[in-house]
Motif scaffolding. Sequence first.
Motif, short mmCIF file in Angstrom:
data_model
loop_
_atom_site.label_atom_id
_atom_site.label_comp_id
_atom_site.label_asym_id
_atom_site.label_seq_id
_atom_site.Cartn_x
_atom_site.Cartn_y
_atom_site.Cartn_z
N GLY A 89 0.84 -1.20 0.00
CA GLY A 89 0.00 0.00 0.00
C GLY A 89 0.87 1.24 0.00
O GLY A 89 1.66 1.45 -0.91
N GLU A 90 0.75 2.04 1.03
CA GLU A 90 1.54 3.27 1.12
C GLU A 90 3.02 2.95 1.18
O GLU A 90 3.45 2.05 1.91
N LEU A 91 3.81 3.72 0.43
CA LEU A 91 5.27 3.62 0.46
C LEU A 91 5.85 4.97 0.81
O LEU A 91 5.35 6.01 0.37
N ARG A 92 6.91 4.95 1.59
CA ARG A 92 7.64 6.16 1.95
C ARG A 92 9.10 5.95 1.59
O ARG A 92 9.58 4.81 1.54
N LEU A 93 9.83 7.04 1.39
CA LEU A 93 11.24 6.92 1.03
C LEU A 93 11.93 8.26 1.15
O LEU A 93 11.28 9.30 1.29
N VAL A 94 13.25 8.22 1.07
CA VAL A 94 14.06 9.42 0.94
C VAL A 94 14.68 9.35 -0.44
O VAL A 94 15.47 8.44 -0.73
N ALA A 95 14.30 10.28 -1.30
CA ALA A 95 14.80 10.30 -2.67
C ALA A 95 16.04 11.18 -2.78
O ALA A 95 16.08 12.25 -2.20
N ARG A 96 17.02 10.70 -3.50
CA ARG A 96 18.12 11.57 -3.88
C ARG A 96 17.54 12.56 -4.87
O ARG A 96 16.68 12.23 -5.69
N GLY A 97 18.00 13.80 -4.81
CA GLY A 97 17.44 14.85 -5.65
C GLY A 97 17.34 14.49 -7.12
O GLY A 97 16.33 14.76 -7.77
N ALA A 98 18.34 13.82 -7.65
CA ALA A 98 18.34 13.47 -9.07
C ALA A 98 17.26 12.45 -9.41
O ALA A 98 16.85 12.35 -10.57
N SER A 99 16.79 11.69 -8.43
CA SER A 99 15.77 10.66 -8.71
C SER A 99 14.34 11.14 -8.47
O SER A 99 13.39 10.40 -8.72
#
Length: 141
Positions: A89-99
């Motif tokens: 269901g819900e996903l959370r993350l820390v994205a690198r700016g380029a991604s």
Amino acid sequence: MADLFTLRAAVEADRPYLDAYCWNEGMDNLPSLERVTVAANADDEPVGFIRIALGANGAAHVNPVVTHASWRGYGVGRALMEAAAAEHGELRLVARGASVPFYDALGFEECDWGLIDTSVTENCEGCELVDECNPKPMRRG
């Protein structure tokens, strides 16, 4: 394009590939293969993977999703993310700016840092590459 690869649970024989992919992205090796799914080519070699880390609050965090450079553009990352969303269901993350554009295309939105489990953010604090990385907390639910 889905006939180019299949998704399956990671096995110990995948570890050299996964460790190399992490190293190429400037990340530490995976702590375990628990909740790791690989995209495997016709020779059953991993061409990408996703690891889901469960936060203390039970939220599913993508930590990380990686596609080998030669397989980018073939839908590997999207397939891994969609499979994870279907399961969790819900996903959370820390994205690198380029991604961030990749995650934007998948319907993720920037969110408050407080929604991201500290086990996922601990590597950001004090990282010497934080200005280059420009991390963004994101979620899709």
